[in-house]
Scaffold this motif. Structure first.
Motif, short mmCIF file in Angstrom:
data_model
loop_
_atom_site.label_atom_id
_atom_site.label_comp_id
_atom_site.label_asym_id
_atom_site.label_seq_id
_atom_site.Cartn_x
_atom_site.Cartn_y
_atom_site.Cartn_z
N UNK A 209 60.08 51.04 80.79
CA UNK A 209 59.54 51.37 82.11
C UNK A 209 58.72 52.65 82.13
N UNK A 210 59.20 53.69 81.43
CA UNK A 210 58.48 54.96 81.40
C UNK A 210 57.15 54.79 80.68
N UNK A 211 57.17 54.10 79.55
CA UNK A 211 55.94 53.88 78.78
C UNK A 211 54.92 53.12 79.61
N UNK A 212 55.39 52.13 80.36
CA UNK A 212 54.46 51.32 81.14
C UNK A 212 53.89 52.09 82.32
N UNK A 213 54.65 53.02 82.86
CA UNK A 213 54.09 53.88 83.91
C UNK A 213 52.88 54.65 83.38
N UNK A 214 52.98 55.12 82.14
CA UNK A 214 51.87 55.84 81.52
C UNK A 214 50.71 54.88 81.24
N UNK A 220 44.08 51.60 84.60
CA UNK A 220 43.14 51.91 85.68
C UNK A 220 41.94 52.70 85.16
N UNK A 221 42.20 53.75 84.39
CA UNK A 221 41.08 54.58 83.92
C UNK A 221 40.28 53.87 82.83
N UNK A 227 33.41 49.89 83.16
CA UNK A 227 32.36 49.55 84.13
C UNK A 227 31.32 50.67 84.27
N UNK A 228 31.74 51.93 84.12
CA UNK A 228 30.77 53.03 84.20
C UNK A 228 29.79 52.95 83.04
N UNK A 229 30.31 52.69 81.84
CA UNK A 229 29.43 52.55 80.67
C UNK A 229 28.44 51.41 80.90
N UNK A 230 28.91 50.27 81.39
CA UNK A 230 28.02 49.13 81.57
C UNK A 230 27.00 49.37 82.67
N UNK A 231 27.40 50.00 83.76
CA UNK A 231 26.45 50.26 84.84
C UNK A 231 25.40 51.31 84.45
N UNK A 232 25.81 52.29 83.67
CA UNK A 232 24.89 53.38 83.33
C UNK A 232 24.00 53.03 82.14
N UNK A 304 40.20 44.69 90.95
CA UNK A 304 39.60 45.20 89.72
C UNK A 304 38.87 44.08 88.98
N UNK A 305 39.47 42.88 88.95
CA UNK A 305 38.85 41.75 88.29
C UNK A 305 37.53 41.37 88.92
N UNK A 306 37.46 41.41 90.24
CA UNK A 306 36.22 41.05 90.94
C UNK A 306 35.11 42.04 90.62
N UNK A 307 35.44 43.33 90.63
CA UNK A 307 34.45 44.35 90.30
C UNK A 307 33.99 44.21 88.85
N UNK A 308 34.93 43.89 87.96
CA UNK A 308 34.60 43.70 86.55
C UNK A 308 33.61 42.54 86.37
N UNK A 309 33.87 41.43 87.06
CA UNK A 309 32.98 40.27 86.92
C UNK A 309 31.58 40.58 87.43
#
Length: 532
Positions: A209-214, A220-221, A227-232, A304-309
């Motif tokens: 559980x602790x590892x997955x919190x990290x 997320x990041x 997406x920032x790399x692909x947009x820029x 997140x999936x929608x933005x990725x697509x």
């Protein structure tokens, strides 16, 4: 609080130190031993379900959410597993099939979340069928559903390790143009990935559980990094191309038919939101936290999936070139158009880490579902499979079995990639089948005997009937299209053999039921308090 009973002497100093004062953080079992992680509501749920608490409830609300989000890994799987929709639908098809899949599957998920609140047990679908089906069919339907639930989760675990193994091969190709990947090398890499899962889910289970919190932060990041790399830095399509350029490379008679077949990519990326239900006996206050984790992880991952697509569709400027990339991963072609080889390595390794994290959660959920079905004597060698390690407090044999099955399936890939792909593709149809049966049973109970439905702290209320009905229709819809091949004309290599495996497992489970199941399997309903 005042302790008038002493903790189990076998508890570690670390565990003893945690007993310092939260009113609802523990409760006593029948022999007066303090059990860490229970709430009184958990104890009442387990008592109603007729199950003995054997596992430690070390998942709290955040870690339960992290577990679900990481396992589902929607944006990661949409990024790495989109070949089918690019062939049958193109980039516009990718976007539109995902839109209706997100809505349709989201409604299915709410039905599953309510059942997880009614009966928070690791058994999941087969337990819900046993408890809610008409009495005449409870035993046989529950047994069949249990087998298909085991099939879907075991094949899904194998597919995850296969993906990580082949992504490693793709990384080698990126850095060594002379490397030619072979099936046996891929299988060895799958073995290595399975070993990681075994270690993480055996000796690392307490800290999972602790590892997955990290890792949720990385999830997320990592999304923003991609997406920032692909947009820029990536070249871009026009909006018209991104949202209206459909392709039918599968040779189907119409674009509509191609889209129906290509939607499997969107479905695959949206699967398994019910994973936390199979961890319910390790989640504190499961009747509330399990459905909450299912709902919010699905919604947040879906966004997140929608933005990725959308980002991917603008960056994928040549579908044919991406499909013909030597690595066989279109997303790597997209990365190559945006950054240098070093950048491709960094982004791909990031994706690899997150998919491995997903596989660790997947293995945990699969082993708990297998453990629960064996506990109710639904599988051969049930006593061994359902054993709980006395020190680790996990179903260690079920974890081991899950890893062995993944390795055995990977060996098939050496002889026939078509056979292996059929095994892992059966995940979708088997899961949809188990969803259809379990939701149909709760709908039956809701219409004919609503007074017998357990109270749910996460309830659909007056919307239960229409939501359940739509969920059944959508599950059958996805089930039907999961059997179609990717293109025409069809030969032995391109045929979707999952239909053969599906009905093969149905026959095998029927044989086991006649030989063994009907004698030893009663279904969990017999231990449920207040059953009809």
């Amino acid at each position: 609080m005042t302790l008038d009973k002493v903790p189990d002497a076998s508890l570690t100093a670390r565990e003893l130190a945690s007993f310092d004062g939260v009113e609802d953080d523990g409760c006593y079992n029948d022999v007066g031993i303090l059990d860490k992680g229970y709430t009184t509501k958990d104890q009442r749920d387990m008592q109603r379900l007729g199950k003995r608490q054997e596992l430690i409830r070390n998942f709290r609300p955040l870690s339960a959410l992290a577990f679900t989000a990481l396992l589902q890994a929607t944006w990661e799987f949409l990024l790495i597993a989109n070949t089918q929709v690019l062939v049958d639908g193109g980039i516009a098809g990718f976007f539109w099939t995902y839109v209706w899949t997100f809505i349709g599957f989201g409604i299915v998920m709410t039905s599953l979340a309510e059942m997880a609140s009614m009966a928070p047990t690791s058994g999941g679908q087969y337990h819900w069928v046993s408890e809610f089906a008409p009495p005449k069919y409870q035993k046989s339907l529950s047994y069949l559903t249990g087998w298909f639930s085991v099939l879907s989760w075991q094949s899904g675990t194998a597919s995850g390790s296969f993906l990580t193994g082949t992504i490693i091969q793709a990384l080698i190709q990126i850095n060594n143009a002379d490397y030619e990947p072979t099936a046996w090398q891929g299988t060895l890499l799958v073995f290595a990935m399975v070993l990681v899962l075994f270690v993480a889910n055996t000796w690392g289970a307490r800290d999972l559980p602790l590892i997955q919190n990290v890792l949720l932060i990385v999830h997320v990041f990592g999304f923003f990094a991609v997406i920032i790399v692909l947009w820029v830095m990536a070249p871009r399509n026009s909006a018209k191309v991104a949202f209206t350029q459909f392709t039918n490379e599968g040779g189907w008679s119409s674009m509509g038919l191609a889209l129906m077949i290509g939607q499997i990519s969107a479905i695959y990326g949206s699967l398994c939101s019910d994973c936390t239900a199979h961890m319910a006996e390790e989640v504190k206050d499961a009747g509330r936290n399990v459905p909450n984790a299912m709902f919010w992880a699905y919604v947040s991952n879906g966004i997140l999936g929608l933005v990725l697509i959308v980002t991917y569709n603008f960056a994928l400027t040549d579908v044919d070139a991406a499909l013909n990339d030597p690595t066989e991963y279109p997303f790597i072609w997209v990365f190559r158009q945006a950054v240098s080889t070093g950048g491709v390595n960094a982004l791909t390794i990031l994706i690899l880490i997150l998919v491995i994290a997903s596989n660790i959660s997947f293995n945990a959920s699969t082993s708990r579902q297998t453990f629960a079905f064996a506990r109710d004597k639904g599988l051969p060698f049930s006593s061994w499979i359902s054993a709980v390690h006395p020190r680790l407090h996990i179903p260690a044999n079920a974890v081991t079995l899950t890893c062995i099955i993944s390795c055995l399936l990977a060996i098939i890939n050496i002889g026939s990639s078509a056979a292996f792909n059929a095994i892992i593709s059966v995940q979708v149809c088997a899961l949809m089948f188990s969803y259809t049966i379990s939701i149909s049973c709760v709908l039956y109970r809701r219409i004919y005997h609503p007074e017998l439905l357990p109270k749910a702290r996460w309830s659909l209320g007056k919307w239960g009937v229409p939501i359940n009905a739509f969920s059944i229709v959508y599950s059958l819809f996805a089930f039907f299209w999961s059997f179609w091949p990717n293109g025409t004309p069809v030969d032995a290599e391109s045929f979707n053999w999952s239909i053969v495996l599906f009905f093969g497992v149905m026959i095998i489970s029927g044989v086991f039921y006649v030989i063994q199941g009907r004698k030893v399997y009663t279904g969990p309903v017999v231990t449920v308090e207040g059953r009809n």
